[in-house]
Design a protein around this motif. Structure first.
Motif, PDB file in Angstrom:
ATOM      1  N   UNK A  57       0.855  -1.180   0.000  1.00 15.21           N
ATOM      2  CA  UNK A  57       0.000   0.000   0.000  1.00 15.21           C
ATOM      3  C   UNK A  57       0.891   1.229   0.000  1.00 15.21           C
ATOM      4  N   UNK A  58       0.567   2.196  -0.807  1.00 16.55           N
ATOM      5  CA  UNK A  58       1.480   3.316  -1.017  1.00 16.55           C
ATOM      6  C   UNK A  58       0.751   4.638  -0.850  1.00 16.55           C
ATOM      7  N   UNK A  59       1.336   5.508  -0.043  1.00 16.17           N
ATOM      8  CA  UNK A  59       0.866   6.881   0.091  1.00 16.17           C
ATOM      9  C   UNK A  59       2.050   7.777  -0.256  1.00 16.17           C
ATOM     10  N   UNK A  60       1.829   8.721  -1.167  1.00 14.10           N
ATOM     11  CA  UNK A  60       2.932   9.558  -1.641  1.00 14.10           C
ATOM     12  C   UNK A  60       2.644  11.031  -1.383  1.00 14.10           C
ATOM     13  N   UNK A  61       3.743  11.759  -1.204  1.00 13.76           N
ATOM     14  CA  UNK A  61       3.678  13.207  -1.048  1.00 13.76           C
ATOM     15  C   UNK A  61       4.586  13.831  -2.107  1.00 13.76           C
ATOM     16  N   UNK A  62       4.252  15.052  -2.487  1.00 15.46           N
ATOM     17  CA  UNK A  62       5.068  15.787  -3.445  1.00 15.46           C
ATOM     18  C   UNK A  62       5.671  16.982  -2.740  1.00 15.46           C
ATOM     19  N   UNK A  63       6.998  17.039  -2.709  1.00 19.46           N
ATOM     20  CA  UNK A  63       7.691  18.121  -2.016  1.00 19.46           C
ATOM     21  C   UNK A  63       8.342  19.120  -2.961  1.00 19.46           C
ATOM     22  N   UNK A  78      -4.818   5.663  -9.295  1.00 22.42           N
ATOM     23  CA  UNK A  78      -5.158   4.967  -8.049  1.00 22.42           C
ATOM     24  C   UNK A  78      -4.147   3.876  -7.712  1.00 22.42           C
ATOM     25  N   UNK A  79      -2.873   4.198  -7.902  1.00 20.31           N
ATOM     26  CA  UNK A  79      -1.787   3.317  -7.517  1.00 20.31           C
ATOM     27  C   UNK A  79      -1.252   3.705  -6.148  1.00 20.31           C
ATOM     28  N   UNK A  80      -1.582   4.931  -5.719  1.00 22.24           N
ATOM     29  CA  UNK A  80      -1.139   5.439  -4.420  1.00 22.24           C
ATOM     30  C   UNK A  80      -2.136   6.474  -3.927  1.00 22.24           C
ATOM     31  N   UNK A  81      -2.196   6.609  -2.627  1.00 20.31           N
ATOM     32  CA  UNK A  81      -3.006   7.664  -1.998  1.00 20.31           C
ATOM     33  C   UNK A  81      -2.170   8.929  -1.974  1.00 20.31           C
ATOM     34  N   UNK A  82      -2.742  10.039  -2.415  1.00 20.69           N
ATOM     35  CA  UNK A  82      -2.023  11.306  -2.448  1.00 20.69           C
ATOM     36  C   UNK A  82      -2.109  12.040  -1.124  1.00 20.69           C
ATOM     37  N   UNK A  83      -0.965  12.513  -0.659  1.00 21.09           N
ATOM     38  CA  UNK A  83      -0.887  13.255   0.599  1.00 21.09           C
ATOM     39  C   UNK A  83      -0.427  14.689   0.376  1.00 21.09           C
ATOM     40  N   UNK A  84      -0.528  15.172  -0.861  1.00 20.12           N
ATOM     41  CA  UNK A  84      -0.047  16.515  -1.192  1.00 20.12           C
ATOM     42  C   UNK A  84       1.386  16.675  -0.719  1.00 20.12           C
ATOM     43  N   UNK A  85       1.656  17.626   0.204  1.00 20.54           N
ATOM     44  CA  UNK A  85       3.029  17.793   0.692  1.00 20.54           C
ATOM     45  C   UNK A  85       3.185  17.343   2.144  1.00 20.54           C
ATOM     46  N   UNK A  86       2.220  16.555   2.620  1.00 21.23           N
ATOM     47  CA  UNK A  86       2.245  15.958   3.954  1.00 21.23           C
ATOM     48  C   UNK A  86       2.478  16.989   5.055  1.00 21.23           C
ATOM     49  N   UNK A  87       1.677  18.029   4.999  1.00 22.74           N
ATOM     50  CA  UNK A  87       1.712  19.051   6.030  1.00 22.74           C
ATOM     51  C   UNK A  87       0.290  19.294   6.519  1.00 22.74           C
ATOM     52  N   UNK A  89      -3.269  19.295   7.396  1.00 18.96           N
ATOM     53  CA  UNK A  89      -4.385  18.359   7.238  1.00 18.96           C
ATOM     54  C   UNK A  89      -3.969  17.067   6.546  1.00 18.96           C
ATOM     55  N   UNK A  90      -2.899  17.111   5.761  1.00 23.14           N
ATOM     56  CA  UNK A  90      -2.438  15.902   5.089  1.00 23.14           C
ATOM     57  C   UNK A  90      -2.046  14.838   6.108  1.00 23.14           C
ATOM     58  N   UNK A  91      -1.564  15.265   7.276  1.00 21.42           N
ATOM     59  CA  UNK A  91      -1.235  14.303   8.330  1.00 21.42           C
ATOM     60  C   UNK A  91      -2.488  13.603   8.828  1.00 21.42           C
ATOM     61  N   UNK A  92      -3.623  14.308   8.828  1.00 21.87           N
ATOM     62  CA  UNK A  92      -4.894  13.675   9.199  1.00 21.87           C
ATOM     63  C   UNK A  92      -5.292  12.629   8.168  1.00 21.87           C
ATOM     64  N   UNK A  93      -5.070  12.912   6.878  1.00 22.79           N
ATOM     65  CA  UNK A  93      -5.343  11.939   5.820  1.00 22.79           C
ATOM     66  C   UNK A  93      -4.471  10.708   6.049  1.00 22.79           C
ATOM     67  N   UNK A  94      -3.216  10.927   6.387  1.00 23.99           N
ATOM     68  CA  UNK A  94      -2.315   9.816   6.649  1.00 23.99           C
ATOM     69  C   UNK A  94      -2.826   8.973   7.820  1.00 23.99           C
ATOM     70  N   UNK A  95      -3.219   9.621   8.899  1.00 21.18           N
ATOM     71  CA  UNK A  95      -3.731   8.901  10.061  1.00 21.18           C
ATOM     72  C   UNK A  95      -4.957   8.086   9.696  1.00 21.18           C
ATOM     73  N   UNK A  96      -5.881   8.668   8.941  1.00 26.77           N
ATOM     74  CA  UNK A  96      -7.095   7.948   8.534  1.00 26.77           C
ATOM     75  C   UNK A  96      -6.756   6.779   7.604  1.00 26.77           C
ATOM     76  N   UNK A  97      -5.797   6.980   6.724  1.00 28.98           N
ATOM     77  CA  UNK A  97      -5.357   5.905   5.838  1.00 28.98           C
ATOM     78  C   UNK A  97      -4.836   4.735   6.655  1.00 28.98           C
ATOM     79  N   UNK A  98      -3.991   5.032   7.617  1.00 27.23           N
ATOM     80  CA  UNK A  98      -3.421   3.965   8.440  1.00 27.23           C
ATOM     81  C   UNK A  98      -4.486   3.273   9.273  1.00 27.23           C
ATOM     82  N   UNK A 101      -7.750   2.120   5.648  1.00 28.36           N
ATOM     83  CA  UNK A 101      -7.611   1.712   4.250  1.00 28.36           C
ATOM     84  C   UNK A 101      -7.006   0.316   4.135  1.00 28.36           C
ATOM     85  N   UNK A 102      -7.556  -0.454   3.243  1.00 28.39           N
ATOM     86  CA  UNK A 102      -7.067  -1.797   2.941  1.00 28.39           C
ATOM     87  C   UNK A 102      -6.055  -1.669   1.802  1.00 28.39           C
ATOM     88  N   UNK A 103      -4.821  -2.103   2.003  1.00 27.43           N
ATOM     89  CA  UNK A 103      -3.824  -1.929   0.941  1.00 27.43           C
ATOM     90  C   UNK A 103      -4.029  -2.846  -0.264  1.00 27.43           C
TER      91      UNK A 103
END
Length: 142
Positions: A57-63, A78-87, A89-98, A101-103
């Motif tokens: 399961x892959x979550x990616x950020x663009x820096x 839909x090969x990865x979940x997008x986290x924008x730049x992981x700052x 609210x993106x951290x909330x998306x990451x927490x919810x993914x973990x 989400x089923x990988x």
């Protein structure tokens, strides 16, 4: 360097599942770590290619700007979940993914693109081999 490291470490501590944050992993250890993981969180870089090839399961950020095309490719297909730049609210998306989400569906889509038996990838490698005069062989397990 990721400027929100403390916040990311907090996500790891408070996540409902075991989360380990790795940085500066030696290349020979990366595939083993990825294969043993349910999810990988990385920049839209060569590490994301490696994760998708291993099948995790892959979550990616663009820096930075040169990650934009790979970020779009992975997220729009839909090969990865997008986290924008992981700052922020993106951290909330990451927490919810973990948390939820089923990988497996993500990995299934990755295998259609990154599997050695994927027709487009195979044709690309065959073309490169022909142009470079090299022989392709199947990967051998350790």
């Amino acid at each position: 360097a990721y400027t929100f490291q403390d916040e990311l470490n907090n996500v790891a501590i408070t996540a409902p599942k075991r989360v380990t944050v790795y940085r500066n992993v030696a290349p020979e250890a990366l595939a083993r770590l990825l294969a043993a993981s349910d999810w990988a969180v990385t920049s839209a870089s060569s590490v994301a290619y490696e994760a998708a090839t291993v099948g995790v399961g892959l979550a990616v950020a663009q820096y930075i700007p040169n990650q934009e095309k790979l970020y779009r490719f992975l997220t729009e297909n839909e090969l990865a979940i997008g986290l924008n730049d992981l700052q922020g609210d993106d951290l909330n998306v990451l927490t919810e993914t973990l948390r939820s989400a089923d990988p497996r569906p993500w990995v299934a889509r990755q295998r259609r693109v990154f599997s050695p038996s994927a027709p487009a990838l195979r044709r690309l490698f065959e073309k490169l081999a022909l142009e470079q005069g090299v022989t392709l062989r199947a990967a051998q397990p350790d």
